[in-house]
Design an enzyme around this catalytic site. Structure first.
Site, short mmCIF file in Angstrom:
data_model
loop_
_atom_site.label_atom_id
_atom_site.label_comp_id
_atom_site.label_asym_id
_atom_site.label_seq_id
_atom_site.Cartn_x
_atom_site.Cartn_y
_atom_site.Cartn_z
N GLY A 40 36.90 45.98 36.78
CA GLY A 40 36.84 44.79 37.63
C GLY A 40 36.50 45.01 39.09
O GLY A 40 35.96 44.13 39.74
N GLU A 94 41.24 47.76 44.13
CA GLU A 94 41.50 46.94 42.93
C GLU A 94 40.78 45.59 43.03
O GLU A 94 40.49 45.13 44.13
CB GLU A 94 43.01 46.65 42.85
CG GLU A 94 43.78 47.42 41.82
CD GLU A 94 43.53 46.98 40.39
OE1 GLU A 94 42.48 46.40 40.07
OE2 GLU A 94 44.42 47.24 39.56
N ASP A 95 40.59 44.97 41.90
CA ASP A 95 40.03 43.62 41.90
C ASP A 95 41.11 42.58 42.18
O ASP A 95 40.97 41.73 43.05
CB ASP A 95 39.30 43.31 40.58
CG ASP A 95 40.15 43.55 39.34
OD1 ASP A 95 41.29 44.04 39.45
OD2 ASP A 95 39.67 43.23 38.23
N ASP A 98 48.03 40.91 39.95
CA ASP A 98 48.59 39.74 39.27
C ASP A 98 50.11 39.92 39.21
O ASP A 98 50.80 39.60 40.18
CB ASP A 98 47.91 39.66 37.90
CG ASP A 98 48.28 38.43 37.10
OD1 ASP A 98 48.70 37.43 37.70
OD2 ASP A 98 48.17 38.45 35.87
N THR A 102 50.20 47.04 36.90
CA THR A 102 49.18 48.09 36.82
C THR A 102 49.14 48.91 38.10
O THR A 102 49.18 50.14 38.07
CB THR A 102 47.79 47.45 36.57
OG1 THR A 102 47.89 46.59 35.45
CG2 THR A 102 46.74 48.51 36.31
N PHE A 147 43.07 31.40 36.35
CA PHE A 147 42.31 32.49 35.75
C PHE A 147 40.92 32.48 36.38
O PHE A 147 40.16 31.53 36.22
CB PHE A 147 42.22 32.36 34.24
CG PHE A 147 41.63 33.59 33.62
CD1 PHE A 147 42.40 34.72 33.43
CD2 PHE A 147 40.28 33.64 33.28
CE1 PHE A 147 41.85 35.89 32.91
CE2 PHE A 147 39.72 34.81 32.76
CZ PHE A 147 40.51 35.92 32.56
N ASP A 154 36.15 39.58 34.63
CA ASP A 154 35.54 39.11 33.38
C ASP A 154 36.40 38.13 32.61
O ASP A 154 37.60 37.97 32.87
CB ASP A 154 35.28 40.31 32.45
CG ASP A 154 36.57 40.82 31.80
OD1 ASP A 154 37.59 40.94 32.51
OD2 ASP A 154 36.57 41.06 30.59
N ARG A 160 31.02 39.13 34.78
CA ARG A 160 31.26 40.08 35.87
C ARG A 160 30.14 40.04 36.92
O ARG A 160 30.34 40.38 38.08
CB ARG A 160 31.35 41.52 35.33
CG ARG A 160 32.56 41.78 34.47
CD ARG A 160 32.74 43.28 34.25
NE ARG A 160 33.63 43.59 33.15
CZ ARG A 160 34.95 43.65 33.23
NH1 ARG A 160 35.55 43.37 34.37
NH2 ARG A 160 35.69 43.97 32.18
P1 5GP Z 1 48.74 43.15 36.68
O1 5GP Z 1 49.11 44.50 36.14
O2 5GP Z 1 48.81 43.06 38.17
O3 5GP Z 1 49.53 42.06 36.00
O4 5GP Z 1 47.28 42.88 36.17
C1 5GP Z 1 46.17 43.24 36.86
C2 5GP Z 1 44.96 43.15 35.94
O5 5GP Z 1 44.98 41.95 35.13
C3 5GP Z 1 43.70 43.05 36.77
O6 5GP Z 1 43.21 44.31 37.14
C4 5GP Z 1 42.77 42.25 35.87
O7 5GP Z 1 42.10 43.14 35.00
C5 5GP Z 1 43.69 41.35 35.05
N1 5GP Z 1 43.76 39.98 35.60
C6 5GP Z 1 44.82 39.39 36.18
N2 5GP Z 1 44.55 38.13 36.57
C7 5GP Z 1 43.24 37.91 36.23
C8 5GP Z 1 42.36 36.78 36.39
O8 5GP Z 1 42.68 35.71 36.94
N3 5GP Z 1 41.09 36.95 35.92
C9 5GP Z 1 40.68 38.09 35.33
N4 5GP Z 1 39.41 38.13 34.90
N5 5GP Z 1 41.48 39.18 35.16
C10 5GP Z 1 42.75 39.08 35.62
#
Ligand code: 5GP
Length: 171
Positions: A40, A94-95, A98, A102, A147, A154, A160
């Site tokens: 991402g 990071e992208d 959330d 991660t 989302f 993606d 993407r």
């Molecule tokens: P975390 O571990 O912080 O819950 O999740 C992070 C990962 O979840 C991000 O790197 C991404 O891959 C995915 N993710 C979380 N929210 C979104 C979103 O709104 N859209 C997309 N495409 N991916 C997301």
């Protein structure tokens, strides 16, 4: 399904220029190992490092803490970095943060390798979803619990390539 623009390409580039300036002030000409988190972050990494003056050693990592949509609580290494980060300045890019799971695990893993400093840049953050509090040193935008896709992010591997952040809705 429909995609509407949530953050325009122009706004993203403006914010990236601001962040690059802050990064340059902080590193003050010292080299930094940039670790882009695949897939991402690829577009954000590419634009941010080009806007920076700081010398960059670039590598990428791919990790997963999810099986499908379920968090496993464990970090699975899909592709590790090749560079030894011991005694180096490290900037993870990071992208989106959330729940924070991660990046919390990834930061802990990198700290075990003894970097001189460890910082995090994330394009997006959803504060209302936080389960693991993360310090984001350079943040692009705080967003609502939506989302989002595009600009590297993606939906099932698609979208993407969009130059903006879009909001995805199935209707
Ligand atoms: P975390 O571990 O912080 O819950 O999740 C992070 C990962 O979840 C991000 O790197 C991404 O891959 C995915 N993710 C979380 N929210 C979104 C979103 O709104 N859209 C997309 N495409 N991916 C997301």
């Amino acid at each position: 399904m429909s995609v509407s623009t949530y953050i325009s390409a122009e706004k993203i580039q403006e914010r990236i220029n601001e962040i690059a300036h802050l990064v340059d002030i902080d590193y003050n000409g010292e080299e930094v190992v940039v670790i882009g988190v695949l897939n991402g972050a690829f577009m954000f990494v590419s634009d941010l490092i080009r806007a920076m003056q700081t010398p960059v050693y670039l590598d990428f990592i791919a990790v997963s803490s999810y099986e499908g949509t379920e968090s496993t609580g464990k970090l699975k290494m899909l592709k590790d970095i090749k560079v030894d980060v011991k005694d180096k300045h490290v900037l993870i890019i990071e992208d989106i943060v959330d729940t924070g799971l991660t990046i919390t695990k990834l930061k802990a893993l990198m700290l075990e390798r003894g970097p001189k400093s460890l910082k995090l840049a994330s394009l997006l953050h959803k504060p209302s979803r936080t389960e693991h509090k993360v310090d984001i040193d350079y943040l692009g935008f705080e967003i609502e619990d939506k989302f989002v896709i595009g600009y590297g992010l993606d939906f099932n591997g698609l979208y993407r390539e969009l130059p903006y952040i879009g909001e995805y809705s199935a209707s």
